[in-house]
Enzyme design. Structure first.
Site, short mmCIF file in Angstrom:
data_model
loop_
_atom_site.label_atom_id
_atom_site.label_comp_id
_atom_site.label_asym_id
_atom_site.label_seq_id
_atom_site.Cartn_x
_atom_site.Cartn_y
_atom_site.Cartn_z
N ARG A 26 16.41 -21.30 -12.13
CA ARG A 26 16.31 -22.76 -12.29
C ARG A 26 16.81 -23.47 -11.04
O ARG A 26 16.22 -24.45 -10.60
CB ARG A 26 17.11 -23.22 -13.52
CG ARG A 26 16.52 -22.75 -14.82
CD ARG A 26 17.39 -23.15 -16.00
NE ARG A 26 18.72 -22.58 -15.83
CZ ARG A 26 19.83 -23.07 -16.37
NH1 ARG A 26 19.79 -24.16 -17.10
NH2 ARG A 26 20.99 -22.48 -16.18
N ASN A 83 16.18 -23.23 -19.39
CA ASN A 83 16.10 -21.93 -20.06
C ASN A 83 15.67 -22.14 -21.51
O ASN A 83 16.11 -23.09 -22.16
CB ASN A 83 17.46 -21.23 -20.06
CG ASN A 83 17.81 -20.63 -18.72
OD1 ASN A 83 16.95 -20.42 -17.88
ND2 ASN A 83 19.08 -20.37 -18.51
#
Length: 93
Positions: free
Chosen positions: A21, A40
């Protein structure tokens, strides 16, 4: 004219717990003119939502597919749509 779009991508593979990320956000900022997020999911995937000019969204998608991403991308699913707005920056969630 470069139309503005919304790109939603679900990334499968070993993409959690490896900085995926963070690198996605950094790459979106490097490309520029993109807002959205990387998050996530409970099933192990990462969801990426990006809004901005089509060319910049395509660059991000290409990086997610073939770039030097952390972890191991095994596949992606993408959806293109019209922007919905509501984002001020590109965030990690």
């Amino acid at each position: 004219m470069n139309e503005r779009v919304r790109l939603t991508v679900w990334v499968r593979g070993r993409v959690q717990g490896v900085g995926f990320r963070w690198y996605t956000r950094a790459n979106a900022l490097r490309i520029g003119d993109l807002v959205g997020f990387a998050s996530n999911l409970a099933d192990g995937r990462v969801q990426v939502v990006a809004e901005g000019p089509r060319a910049e969204c395509e660059q991000l998608l290409e990086w997610l597919r073939d770039g030097d991403t952390p972890g191991k991308v095994e596949g992606i699913t993408e959806i293109w749509d019209t922007p919905r707005g509501g984002y001020d920056a590109f965030e990690i969630r």
